[in-house]
Design an enzyme around this catalytic site. Structure first.
Site, PDB file in Angstrom:
ATOM      1  N   GLU A 116       0.825  -1.016   0.062  1.00 23.51           N
ATOM      2  CA  GLU A 116       0.172  -0.121  -0.058  1.00 23.51           C
ATOM      3  C   GLU A 116       0.927   1.179   0.159  1.00 23.51           C
ATOM      4  O   GLU A 116       0.282   2.205   0.336  1.00 23.51           O
ATOM      5  CB  GLU A 116      -0.941  -0.154   1.178  1.00 23.51           C
ATOM      6  CG  GLU A 116      -1.755  -1.331   1.412  1.00 23.51           C
ATOM      7  CD  GLU A 116      -2.734  -1.432   0.131  1.00 23.51           C
ATOM      8  OE1 GLU A 116      -2.805  -0.747  -0.769  1.00 23.51           O
ATOM      9  OE2 GLU A 116      -3.532  -2.320   0.219  1.00 23.51           O
ATOM     10  N   HIS A 139      -2.892   2.588   8.308  1.00 23.81           N
ATOM     11  CA  HIS A 139      -3.745   1.837   7.572  1.00 23.81           C
ATOM     12  C   HIS A 139      -4.024   0.518   8.533  1.00 23.81           C
ATOM     13  O   HIS A 139      -3.191  -0.112   8.890  1.00 23.81           O
ATOM     14  CB  HIS A 139      -3.356   1.320   6.353  1.00 23.81           C
ATOM     15  CG  HIS A 139      -4.406   0.328   5.692  1.00 23.81           C
ATOM     16  ND1 HIS A 139      -5.729   0.399   5.342  1.00 23.81           N
ATOM     17  CD2 HIS A 139      -4.018  -1.094   5.117  1.00 23.81           C
ATOM     18  CE1 HIS A 139      -6.140  -0.510   5.049  1.00 23.81           C
ATOM     19  NE2 HIS A 139      -5.333  -1.608   4.970  1.00 23.81           N
ATOM     20  N   HIS A 141      -7.245  -2.745   9.734  1.00 21.99           N
ATOM     21  CA  HIS A 141      -8.607  -3.541   9.615  1.00 21.99           C
ATOM     22  C   HIS A 141      -9.592  -3.473  10.935  1.00 21.99           C
ATOM     23  O   HIS A 141      -9.611  -4.849  11.390  1.00 21.99           O
ATOM     24  CB  HIS A 141      -8.284  -4.546   9.159  1.00 21.99           C
ATOM     25  CG  HIS A 141      -7.494  -4.689   7.707  1.00 21.99           C
ATOM     26  ND1 HIS A 141      -6.832  -5.961   7.477  1.00 21.99           N
ATOM     27  CD2 HIS A 141      -7.222  -3.998   6.999  1.00 21.99           C
ATOM     28  CE1 HIS A 141      -6.271  -5.635   6.298  1.00 21.99           C
ATOM     29  NE2 HIS A 141      -6.448  -4.458   6.095  1.00 21.99           N
ATOM     30  N   GLU A 169     -18.002  12.941  22.180  1.00 16.15           N
ATOM     31  CA  GLU A 169     -16.699  13.272  21.836  1.00 16.15           C
ATOM     32  C   GLU A 169     -16.066  13.096  20.546  1.00 16.15           C
ATOM     33  O   GLU A 169     -15.288  13.394  19.995  1.00 16.15           O
ATOM     34  CB  GLU A 169     -15.607  12.656  22.898  1.00 16.15           C
ATOM     35  CG  GLU A 169     -15.779  13.026  24.113  1.00 16.15           C
ATOM     36  CD  GLU A 169     -14.592  13.453  25.057  1.00 16.15           C
ATOM     37  OE1 GLU A 169     -13.617  13.222  24.740  1.00 16.15           O
ATOM     38  OE2 GLU A 169     -14.997  14.425  26.081  1.00 16.15           O
ATOM     39  N   HIS A 210     -13.132  -2.927   3.521  1.00 15.29           N
ATOM     40  CA  HIS A 210     -11.740  -3.328   3.729  1.00 15.29           C
ATOM     41  C   HIS A 210     -10.636  -2.894   5.124  1.00 15.29           C
ATOM     42  O   HIS A 210     -10.199  -3.524   5.865  1.00 15.29           O
ATOM     43  CB  HIS A 210     -10.783  -2.670   2.623  1.00 15.29           C
ATOM     44  CG  HIS A 210      -9.344  -3.030   2.658  1.00 15.29           C
ATOM     45  ND1 HIS A 210      -8.470  -3.530   1.454  1.00 15.29           N
ATOM     46  CD2 HIS A 210      -8.375  -2.962   3.685  1.00 15.29           C
ATOM     47  CE1 HIS A 210      -7.327  -3.860   1.639  1.00 15.29           C
ATOM     48  NE2 HIS A 210      -7.178  -3.396   2.907  1.00 15.29           N
TER      49      HIS A 210
HETATM   50  P1  13P Z   1       0.956  -5.296   3.026  1.00 13.21           P
HETATM   51  O1  13P Z   1       1.237  -6.812   3.944  1.00 13.21           O
HETATM   52  O2  13P Z   1       1.574  -5.338   1.712  1.00 13.21           O
HETATM   53  O3  13P Z   1       1.277  -4.242   4.013  1.00 13.21           O
HETATM   54  O4  13P Z   1      -0.761  -5.353   2.783  1.00 13.21           O
HETATM   55  C1  13P Z   1      -1.677  -5.543   4.091  1.00 13.21           C
HETATM   56  C2  13P Z   1      -2.689  -4.660   3.949  1.00 13.21           C
HETATM   57  O5  13P Z   1      -3.521  -4.322   4.789  1.00 13.21           O
HETATM   58  C3  13P Z   1      -3.266  -4.590   2.363  1.00 13.21           C
HETATM   59  O6  13P Z   1      -4.187  -3.482   2.541  1.00 13.21           O
HETATM   60 ZN    ZN Z   2      -5.580  -3.442   4.299  1.00 15.06          ZN
END
Ligand code: 13P
Ligand code: ZN
Length: 274
Positions: A116, A139, A141, A169, A210
């Site tokens: 990413e 980033h 999840h 808040e 995602h």
């Molecule tokens: P990477 O292992 O390439 O960082 O990918 C993980 C991910 O969250 C892809 O969106």
């Molecule tokens: Zn991801």
């Protein structure tokens, strides 16, 4: 030369990735972080003339030429970073051509930066235009944020407003709201460009079904944004699962918070129905 393994920025990366793993947000290799470093500080730990490898990025990051980042490796597990930072992290510098990453340290098994990287570096460029102090893109999840992606429309106003309603808040932490992208294939320049476009207006960007991106001047800001969204998403999923929701924070109430905390200039007023 000081030992890089004791550098505060390596310590910070170890701590935040371990923390995120334990929250259950970063399964396997899920999630990635890029953190812009101060050249002088890195120079205390590394010989900046010693480029270990040159790795093409596949996109133009000319606005970041000479900038140094510590970045999680692709396919690497957040849970392993604290035990083997040199293999799971890398320190890269954007070369003079703008399209090559010069590896200064890390990815010791021959690996490379996160898939990413386009979304990260393009987001850095977008956020630096808005706030020259911006240094971190995260980033992740997170579970409830992702669950929420399954049950509400992927619309910026609806998404942001739903979270603002969850606890008082939220509107103070992210008055600028959350940008929302539809479901897209990840790990390419296209999603990077789309993310950066949103980052012109938001510090938070939700990737449909995602995960989420957060930006900030430091790890605390970027992490704190995601953490607050996740808490609100958790409240939403629990409260709605009960099948009974009889109270909410009204738009009038939200505006009272905006006024009380002087957020009139930063709040996404068009996300409120006043
Ligand atoms: P990477 O292992 O390439 O960082 O990918 C993980 C991910 O969250 C892809 O969106
Ligand atoms: Zn991801």
């Amino acid at each position: 030369m000081k030992n890089i393994l004791n550098a505060p920025f390596v310590e910070e990366m170890k701590k935040i990735t371990a923390n995120m793993y334990r929250q259950g947000w970063d399964e396997r290799n899920g999630g990635n972080i890029s953190y812009m470093l101060d050249e002088k500080e890195v120079g205390e730990y590394l010989d900046l003339n010693n480029v270990i490898r040159e790795i093409p990025t596949g996109f133009d990051a000319s606005a970041l030429i000479g900038k140094i980042f510590i970045v999680t490796g692709t396919g690497k597990y957040f849970k392993n970073i604290e035990f083997d930072p040199e293999n799971n992290l890398g320190i890269i510098r954007i070369a003079k051509d703008g399209t090559t990453a010069e590896l200064l340290w890390g990815y010791s098994d021959g690996g490379k930066f996160t898939s990413e990287l386009p979304a990260h570096l393009m987001s850095h460029i977008a956020r630096l235009e808005v706030n020259p102090e911006n240094r971190v893109i995260i980033h992740s999840h997170p579970v409830y944020t992702l669950a929420m992606n399954h049950v509400i429309e992927l619309d910026e106003k609806i998404f942001t407003h739903t979270l603002w309603e969850m606890c008082t808040e939220c509107i103070i932490v992210f008055p600028d709201g959350i940008g929302v992208l539809p479901w897209m294939v990840c790990g390419n320049n296209e999603i990077g460009i789309a993310t950066a476009e949103k980052m012109k207006n938001f510090r938070l960007v939700n990737w449909g079904i995602h995960g989420i991106y957060g930006a900030g001047k430091d790890i605390d800001e970027a992490f704190g944004l995601i953490e607050t969204v996740e808490k609100a998403a958790q409240l939403y999923m629990i409260a709605t699962a009960s099948g009974k929701r009889i109270n909410t924070i009204t738009d009038r109430n939200l505006w009272e918070v905006v006024e009380a905390f002087g957020l009139e200039d930063v709040v996404r007023k068009d996300f409120l129905d006043l």
